[in-house]
Scaffold this motif. Structure first.
Motif: not given
Length: 162
Positions: A81-95
């Motif tokens: 199982d692989v979990r992908v968490t995505v966070v967006e903030s001010g035109g930038s996205t981190t996964a």
């Protein structure tokens, strides 16, 4: 479909990309070997009652002598199982892609995406790019882990071709 105690049963997933499961028949409640069967699954060790469908086949143990059974038995079945968490903030996205259940050790990959100031705000695009980059880095870590394992097994530096 008929089965006997000790037969191997293999069931394909009913969904695309789902796991193929295999197990051993531990009980046949009907004397004639007709379903349902009680099966002990190789991936979890749990026993369940199985009503086989068209995506299931039974491999009778009698086809092989007991000494040959383990030798010719197809490999194990695993689910990672692989979990992908995505966070967006001010035109930038981190996964962050993390193996939640799988090989030992914390395996993860991180990916970033940043939109150009003149581009329209389309969060889905940043999500896709960051997630893809995180998964690519996770895949690179798995390949590196495999190369290290192969190198240790053969006693010299090895390279896994992609």
């Amino acid at each position: 479909m008929k089965a006997a105690v000790g037969d191997r049963i293999v069931t394909a997933s009913g969904v695309v990309g789902g796991a193929v499961r295999d197990g051993v028949v531990t009980e046949c409640p009907h004397g004639d070997g007709s379903p349902p069967f009680r099966v002990k699954w190789s991936d979890t060790g749990e026993e369940t009652l199985v009503y086989p469908g068209p995506d299931t086949f039974v491999e009778p143990q009698a086809r092989l002598e007991s000494s040959e059974w383990e030798e010719h038995r197809p490999g194990r079945s695993l689910t990672w199982d692989v979990r992908v968490t995505v966070v967006e903030s001010g035109g930038s996205t981190t996964a962050e892609a993390t193996v939640v259940k799988g090989p030992p050790g914390a395996l993860r990959g991180v990916g970033h995406a940043r939109k150009a100031p003149e581009d329209p705000e389309v969060p889905q695009i940043g999500d896709e790019i960051a997630a893809a980059r995180a998964l690519r880095r996770l895949a690179d870590r798995l390949i590196a882990m495999a190369e290290a394992d192969v190198s240790a097994a053969v006693g010299h530096k090895a390279h896994v071709h992609e």
